[in-house]
Write a protein that holds these residues in place. Structure first.
Motif, PDB file in Angstrom:
ATOM      1  N   PRO B   6      55.208  44.767   9.301  1.00  0.00           N
ATOM      2  CA  PRO B   6      56.188  46.225   9.153  1.00  0.00           C
ATOM      3  C   PRO B   6      57.443  45.956  10.227  1.00  0.00           C
ATOM      4  N   LEU B   7      57.473  44.829  10.906  1.00  0.00           N
ATOM      5  CA  LEU B   7      58.524  44.526  11.797  1.00  0.00           C
ATOM      6  C   LEU B   7      59.492  43.495  11.235  1.00  0.00           C
ATOM      7  N   TYR B   8      59.410  43.035  10.031  1.00  0.00           N
ATOM      8  CA  TYR B   8      59.941  42.068   9.517  1.00  0.00           C
ATOM      9  C   TYR B   8      61.633  42.127   9.556  1.00  0.00           C
ATOM     10  N   SER B   9      61.846  43.534   9.189  1.00  0.00           N
ATOM     11  CA  SER B   9      63.321  43.575   9.291  1.00  0.00           C
ATOM     12  C   SER B   9      63.867  43.643  10.611  1.00  0.00           C
ATOM     13  N   ARG B  10      62.961  43.856  11.719  1.00  0.00           N
ATOM     14  CA  ARG B  10      63.329  43.893  12.994  1.00  0.00           C
ATOM     15  C   ARG B  10      63.869  42.335  13.640  1.00  0.00           C
ATOM     16  N   HIS B  11      63.069  41.613  12.996  1.00  0.00           N
ATOM     17  CA  HIS B  11      63.046  40.215  13.430  1.00  0.00           C
ATOM     18  C   HIS B  11      64.365  39.642  12.747  1.00  0.00           C
ATOM     19  N   VAL B  12      64.464  39.977  11.438  1.00  0.00           N
ATOM     20  CA  VAL B  12      65.700  39.572  10.845  1.00  0.00           C
ATOM     21  C   VAL B  12      66.958  39.959  11.289  1.00  0.00           C
ATOM     22  N   ALA B  13      66.876  41.389  11.960  1.00  0.00           N
ATOM     23  CA  ALA B  13      68.082  41.714  12.558  1.00  0.00           C
ATOM     24  C   ALA B  13      68.395  41.035  13.929  1.00  0.00           C
ATOM     25  N   LEU B  14      67.079  40.491  14.233  1.00  0.00           N
ATOM     26  CA  LEU B  14      67.431  39.822  15.814  1.00  0.00           C
ATOM     27  C   LEU B  14      67.687  38.316  15.509  1.00  0.00           C
ATOM     28  N   GLY B  15      68.006  37.909  14.265  1.00  0.00           N
ATOM     29  CA  GLY B  15      68.526  36.659  14.208  1.00  0.00           C
ATOM     30  C   GLY B  15      67.317  35.533  13.980  1.00  0.00           C
ATOM     31  N   ALA B  16      65.967  35.814  13.951  1.00  0.00           N
ATOM     32  CA  ALA B  16      64.707  35.166  14.397  1.00  0.00           C
ATOM     33  C   ALA B  16      64.972  34.050  13.360  1.00  0.00           C
ATOM     34  N   HIS B  17      64.326  32.752  13.790  1.00  0.00           N
ATOM     35  CA  HIS B  17      63.807  31.798  13.084  1.00  0.00           C
ATOM     36  C   HIS B  17      62.556  32.333  12.399  1.00  0.00           C
ATOM     37  N   ILE B  18      62.523  32.376  11.074  1.00  0.00           N
ATOM     38  CA  ILE B  18      61.273  32.895  10.282  1.00  0.00           C
ATOM     39  C   ILE B  18      60.683  31.875   9.645  1.00  0.00           C
ATOM     40  N   GLU B  19      59.462  31.713   9.862  1.00  0.00           N
ATOM     41  CA  GLU B  19      58.697  30.856   8.968  1.00  0.00           C
ATOM     42  C   GLU B  19      57.235  31.179   8.343  1.00  0.00           C
ATOM     43  N   PRO B  20      56.863  30.621   7.453  1.00  0.00           N
ATOM     44  CA  PRO B  20      55.395  31.139   6.831  1.00  0.00           C
ATOM     45  C   PRO B  20      54.474  30.754   7.920  1.00  0.00           C
ATOM     46  N   PHE B  21      53.329  31.656   8.339  1.00  0.00           N
ATOM     47  CA  PHE B  21      52.403  31.046   9.408  1.00  0.00           C
ATOM     48  C   PHE B  21      51.304  31.789   8.820  1.00  0.00           C
ATOM     49  N   ALA B  22      50.148  31.131   8.679  1.00  0.00           N
ATOM     50  CA  ALA B  22      48.861  32.077   8.184  1.00  0.00           C
ATOM     51  C   ALA B  22      48.997  32.959   7.171  1.00  0.00           C
ATOM     52  N   GLY B  23      49.942  32.881   6.189  1.00  0.00           N
ATOM     53  CA  GLY B  23      50.248  33.864   5.157  1.00  0.00           C
ATOM     54  C   GLY B  23      51.147  35.057   5.311  1.00  0.00           C
ATOM     55  N   TYR B  24      51.844  34.839   6.575  1.00  0.00           N
ATOM     56  CA  TYR B  24      52.882  35.886   6.820  1.00  0.00           C
ATOM     57  C   TYR B  24      54.044  35.170   7.366  1.00  0.00           C
ATOM     58  N   LEU B  25      55.205  35.910   7.157  1.00  0.00           N
ATOM     59  CA  LEU B  25      56.387  35.273   7.434  1.00  0.00           C
ATOM     60  C   LEU B  25      56.647  35.843   8.867  1.00  0.00           C
ATOM     61  N   MET B  26      56.755  34.688   9.710  1.00  0.00           N
ATOM     62  CA  MET B  26      56.531  35.232  11.250  1.00  0.00           C
ATOM     63  C   MET B  26      57.859  34.840  11.759  1.00  0.00           C
ATOM     64  N   PRO B  27      58.180  35.461  13.052  1.00  0.00           N
ATOM     65  CA  PRO B  27      59.115  34.883  13.981  1.00  0.00           C
ATOM     66  C   PRO B  27      58.587  33.988  14.557  1.00  0.00           C
ATOM     67  N   ILE B  28      59.228  32.665  14.373  1.00  0.00           N
ATOM     68  CA  ILE B  28      58.733  31.436  15.252  1.00  0.00           C
ATOM     69  C   ILE B  28      59.359  31.399  16.749  1.00  0.00           C
ATOM     70  N   ARG B  29      60.822  31.643  16.588  1.00  0.00           N
ATOM     71  CA  ARG B  29      61.585  31.898  17.699  1.00  0.00           C
ATOM     72  C   ARG B  29      62.770  32.764  17.335  1.00  0.00           C
TER      73      ARG B  29
END
Lengths: 128, 365
Positions: B6-29
């Motif tokens: 539910p926080l995906y758009s927050r991570h995108v807005a923060l410029g996160a490096h996002i990668e698939p992890f365990a079936g989820y698109l997660m902020p790596i850093r």
């Protein structure tokens, strides 16, 4: 948006190459590559005088969480490895096209340099 | 198709490096792994852990059911939490998990994201005749965690709950930023901190409130990369790296969550009892790199010319400025100080067996 200087040549594997007045080639990794890797904390460089074959792994960049090989852009010999990276590997992040260069190469065949990617071709690969 | 939290758009807005992890698109850093890591050691960081799995176990037979499934004792007081392994009959680990006893007959199991489906099948297949109702609430539940020495000061601005009354490994049900939450104090970084289990729909509001109140504390969003270096510095195991079906909790030095001395019967107990009596042939140990190099998952360990073990986790330790790892070695080589060599791409570098945690100055262990 990462920077892709217009006066360099590039590889598909995210190295840049600059030709010096003496015919040696200096190489490093691109801004795009250092940004993807994050903080580089250790660099393994090949020995001076070592043989290089285009496309072969010639050293390793270690980030906090991952290690990535870098690859020789052309055939030749290692003329010099960047000793400053021993004590300050973060130079690769801070100045990848300058003080963060990796190795200088004495190329075996000058025409291989000309065949490397142009900035525009690399820009497409880097998704710019 | 990977899921978004539910926080995906927050991570995108923060410029996160996002990668698939365990079936989820997660902020790596979000930016610098080292800065995120040090923010948690020195101030406070916020994590989106909504990918974790949550199973609710309710009913008169809930305690009995969990005692039969888990290696640790489920008979804790309501309001408390415990860490446990869940084993196969051969003592291999199905998962490691945290269990909150919310009320007498109401438990919340929090499992690793990568294991949600496998765990769900395993847990539900063991319900048998127990009087329990098990629900998979993973999709509806989000998890926002804050960790670091400033975590309590920050949390006190988001809730009216008495945070001093929440001991380490305990929780209350209350409100955070006006949203209903399970507020827990169970971390994975070696620092003090709080976890807010909220409804998925409430997660953005909770995240925004944490970020806003956190400004005064220099809060930093922290991705999975720094979460991994933080847990490694304090020697916590990661499922899929350090433990899995092929390892037992005793080999992984998790004997403290295996209750063999009681009459509690649980899956894997017979094999674990035998392992306890006979000893296991290998043990998980801390490893400190003495030479120049970084050991990673899969790096082989040698003594002389003989292969004696394998690294299961390894990284630079940002707060220690040295490379550390965890790995399995032959039992006779598990003593702190034992000198070994790690094979890094054909080069042998000296490593030594070390006590864990590597990082001992954390606000919590």
């Amino acid at each position: 948006m990462s920077s892709i200087p217009g006066d360099l040549k590039y590889t598909k594997s995210h190295e840049w190459v600059r030709r010096g007045a003496d015919g040696t080639l200096t190489m490093g990794i691109t801004d795009h590559a250092q940004e993807l890797m994050g903080e580089i904390v250790m660099v393994e460089l090949p020995p001076q005088g070592g043989d290089l074959r285009a496309g072969d792994s010639t050293g390793v960049l270690e980030a906090v969480k991952t290690a990535e090989d870098f690859f020789a852009p052309v055939d030749g010999k290692v003329a010099e490895a960047n000793a400053a990276l021993e004590s300050d590997p973060g130079l690769v992040n801070r100045d990848c096209y300058g003080d963060g260069w990796l190795i200088r190469i004495r190329p075996a065949d000058a025409s291989q340099f000309d065949a490397l990617l142009t900035p525009a071709q690399y820009g497409e690969i880097a998704g710019e | 198709m990977d899921k978004e939290t539910p926080l995906y758009s927050r991570h995108v807005a923060l410029g996160a490096h996002i990668e698939p992890f365990a079936g989820y698109l997660m902020p790596i850093r979000y930016g610098s792994v080292i800065e995120e890591h040090l923010a948690v050691r020195r101030g406070v960081g916020v994590f989106d852990l909504s990918h974790m799995g949550e199973f609710r176990v309710r009913g008169k037979g809930a305690r009995e059911f969990l005692d039969g499934l888990l290696t640790n004792n489920a008979d804790v007081e309501p309001g408390k939490a415990f860490y446990s392994a869940m084993c196969y009959p051969d003592a291999g680990i199905v998962d490691d998990l945290i269990v909150y006893r919310l009320a007498d007959d109401d438990y919340l199991m929090v499992v690793n994201a990568s294991n949600i489906d496998k765990d769900w099948a395993w847990v539900t297949s063991h319900a048998g005749t127990c009087d329990v109702r098990i629900t998979n609430e993973s999709d509806e539940t989000a998890l926002v965690a804050i960790q670091g020495p400033k975590a309590q000061e920050l949390a006190s601005r988001l809730t009216t709950e008495n945070l001093d009354a929440i001991a380490y490994y305990a929780q209350v049900q209350g409100k955070v930023a006006g949203c209903g939450a399970v507020i827990a104090r169970t971390g994975y970084t070696g620092e003090d901190g709080f976890e807010f289990y909220v409804q998925a729909a409430d997660a953005p509001a909770v995240w925004d409130a944490v970020m806003k109140a956190g400004q005064d504390f220099g809060i930093v969003p922290v991705g999975l990369a720094a979460r991994d270096t933080l847990r490694l510095e304090v020697g916590y195991v990661l499922y899929g790296n350090d433990i899995d079906h092929s390892t037992s909790p005793l080999e992984a030095k998790l004997g403290w969550v295996v209750k063999l001395a009681t009459d509690k019967d649980f899956v894997g107990r017979d094999v674990l009892r035998r392992q306890k009596e006979d000893g296991t042939s290998r043990l998980l140990v801390g490893l400190k790199v003495e030479g120049k190099g970084i050991i990673r998952h899969g790096t082989e360990l040698y003594q002389g010319g003989r292969r004696v073990g394998v690294v299961t986790s390894g990284s630079m330790a940002p707060a220690l400025n040295t490379a550390v790892g965890l790995g399995y070695v032959e039992k006779g080589l598990s003593k702190a100080g034992t000198a070994l060599e790690a094979d890094i791409r054909g080069r042998r570098i000296p490593v030594s067996v070390s006590k864990t945690p590597f990082y001992t100055a954390g606000t919590r262990r």
